[in-house]
Motif scaffolding. Sequence first.
Motif, short mmCIF file in Angstrom:
data_model
loop_
_atom_site.label_atom_id
_atom_site.label_comp_id
_atom_site.label_asym_id
_atom_site.label_seq_id
_atom_site.Cartn_x
_atom_site.Cartn_y
_atom_site.Cartn_z
N MET A 1 9.35 -6.63 -3.35
CA MET A 1 9.14 -5.32 -3.92
C MET A 1 9.03 -5.42 -5.44
SD MET A 1 8.63 -2.31 -2.94
CE MET A 1 9.41 -1.59 -1.52
N ASP A 2 9.82 -6.31 -6.03
CA ASP A 2 9.80 -6.47 -7.47
C ASP A 2 8.47 -7.06 -7.94
OD1 ASP A 2 10.99 -6.32 -10.04
OD2 ASP A 2 11.35 -8.49 -9.95
N SER A 3 7.91 -7.96 -7.15
CA SER A 3 6.62 -8.55 -7.52
C SER A 3 5.51 -7.51 -7.45
CB SER A 3 6.29 -9.74 -6.63
OG SER A 3 6.14 -9.33 -5.30
N PHE A 4 5.62 -6.58 -6.52
CA PHE A 4 4.65 -5.49 -6.42
C PHE A 4 4.69 -4.64 -7.69
CE2 PHE A 4 3.92 -1.01 -5.41
CZ PHE A 4 2.58 -1.08 -5.04
N ARG A 5 5.88 -4.33 -8.14
CA ARG A 5 6.04 -3.51 -9.35
C ARG A 5 5.46 -4.24 -10.56
NH1 ARG A 5 6.48 1.33 -9.64
NH2 ARG A 5 8.10 1.33 -8.08
N ARG A 6 5.69 -5.56 -10.63
CA ARG A 6 5.15 -6.34 -11.75
C ARG A 6 3.62 -6.37 -11.70
NH1 ARG A 6 7.15 -11.65 -11.06
NH2 ARG A 6 8.50 -10.97 -9.40
N ILE B 1 -12.72 -0.32 -14.87
CA ILE B 1 -11.63 0.66 -14.72
C ILE B 1 -11.55 1.13 -13.27
CG2 ILE B 1 -10.88 2.99 -15.40
CD1 ILE B 1 -12.09 2.38 -18.18
N ARG B 2 -12.68 1.36 -12.65
CA ARG B 2 -12.69 1.77 -11.24
C ARG B 2 -12.07 0.71 -10.35
NH1 ARG B 2 -18.36 2.80 -10.45
NH2 ARG B 2 -18.35 3.52 -12.57
N VAL B 3 -12.42 -0.54 -10.58
CA VAL B 3 -11.87 -1.64 -9.78
C VAL B 3 -10.37 -1.73 -9.96
CG1 VAL B 3 -11.80 -4.16 -9.58
CG2 VAL B 3 -13.99 -2.99 -9.68
N ALA B 4 -9.89 -1.60 -11.19
CA ALA B 4 -8.45 -1.66 -11.43
C ALA B 4 -7.71 -0.51 -10.75
CB ALA B 4 -8.18 -1.65 -12.94
N LEU B 5 -8.27 0.68 -10.79
CA LEU B 5 -7.63 1.82 -10.13
C LEU B 5 -7.61 1.64 -8.61
CD1 LEU B 5 -8.92 4.83 -12.24
CD2 LEU B 5 -6.62 3.87 -12.18
N ILE B 6 -8.68 1.11 -8.05
CA ILE B 6 -8.72 0.85 -6.61
C ILE B 6 -7.68 -0.20 -6.23
CG2 ILE B 6 -10.14 -0.16 -4.76
CD1 ILE B 6 -12.53 1.33 -6.02
N LEU B 7 -7.52 -1.23 -7.08
CA LEU B 7 -6.49 -2.24 -6.82
C LEU B 7 -5.10 -1.63 -6.82
CD1 LEU B 7 -7.77 -5.31 -8.83
CD2 LEU B 7 -7.56 -5.11 -6.35
N VAL B 8 -4.82 -0.77 -7.77
CA VAL B 8 -3.51 -0.11 -7.82
C VAL B 8 -3.29 0.72 -6.57
CG1 VAL B 8 -2.16 1.65 -9.03
CG2 VAL B 8 -3.33 -0.11 -10.33
N LEU B 9 -4.29 1.46 -6.14
CA LEU B 9 -4.15 2.27 -4.92
C LEU B 9 -3.95 1.40 -3.69
CD1 LEU B 9 -6.80 5.06 -5.61
CD2 LEU B 9 -4.31 5.25 -5.72
N LEU B 10 -4.66 0.28 -3.61
CA LEU B 10 -4.48 -0.63 -2.49
C LEU B 10 -3.08 -1.23 -2.47
CD1 LEU B 10 -7.89 -2.52 -2.30
CD2 LEU B 10 -6.92 -0.97 -0.61
N LEU B 11 -2.57 -1.57 -3.63
CA LEU B 11 -1.20 -2.11 -3.71
C LEU B 11 -0.17 -1.07 -3.28
CD1 LEU B 11 -1.45 -4.13 -7.02
CD2 LEU B 11 -1.23 -5.05 -4.71
N ILE B 12 -0.40 0.17 -3.61
CA ILE B 12 0.52 1.23 -3.17
C ILE B 12 0.47 1.38 -1.67
CG2 ILE B 12 0.93 3.74 -3.26
CD1 ILE B 12 0.04 3.58 -6.23
N VAL B 13 -0.71 1.34 -1.08
CA VAL B 13 -0.84 1.43 0.38
C VAL B 13 -0.15 0.25 1.04
CG1 VAL B 13 -2.51 1.30 2.27
CG2 VAL B 13 -2.93 2.82 0.34
N ILE B 14 -0.33 -0.94 0.49
CA ILE B 14 0.32 -2.13 1.05
C ILE B 14 1.84 -1.99 0.98
CG2 ILE B 14 0.71 -4.60 0.66
CD1 ILE B 14 -2.27 -4.78 -0.12
N GLN B 15 2.34 -1.41 -0.09
CA GLN B 15 3.77 -1.21 -0.23
C GLN B 15 4.31 -0.32 0.90
OE1 GLN B 15 4.95 0.94 -3.72
NE2 GLN B 15 7.10 0.52 -3.45
N PHE B 16 3.56 0.69 1.27
CA PHE B 16 4.01 1.58 2.34
C PHE B 16 3.83 0.95 3.72
CE2 PHE B 16 3.09 5.07 -0.81
CZ PHE B 16 4.42 5.35 -1.03
#
Length: 92
Positions: free
Chosen positions: A1-6, A70-85
């Motif tokens: 979880m900590d690596s996800f936050r980083r 910027i679009r790619v970075a935002l999509i990556l952040v959203l994908l990481l959030i989905v993976i976290q859930f």
Amino acid sequence: MDSFRRTVDSILALLLQIGDLIVAGIVAIELWLRGQLGQFGLPPGVQTAILVALAALLILASLRLFGGLIRVALILVLLLIVIQFVMPAMQQ
């Protein structure tokens, strides 16, 4: 979880650095142009109007230039959030 936050923090830091780079470029060009326009003898009001129009054009150009990144970075952040859930649900 900590690596996800980083990872998310790193991506957001990258976006902030890109924004800082854009602003630094705009400031450098604005200062140079203000000096050039002053040498031509233009009054400060005209200089400001010209520079505001030019700043708007530079902002639009930089958004077009870095818009895909910027679009790619935002999509990556959203994908990481989905993976976290999804990860806790997959472990059960």
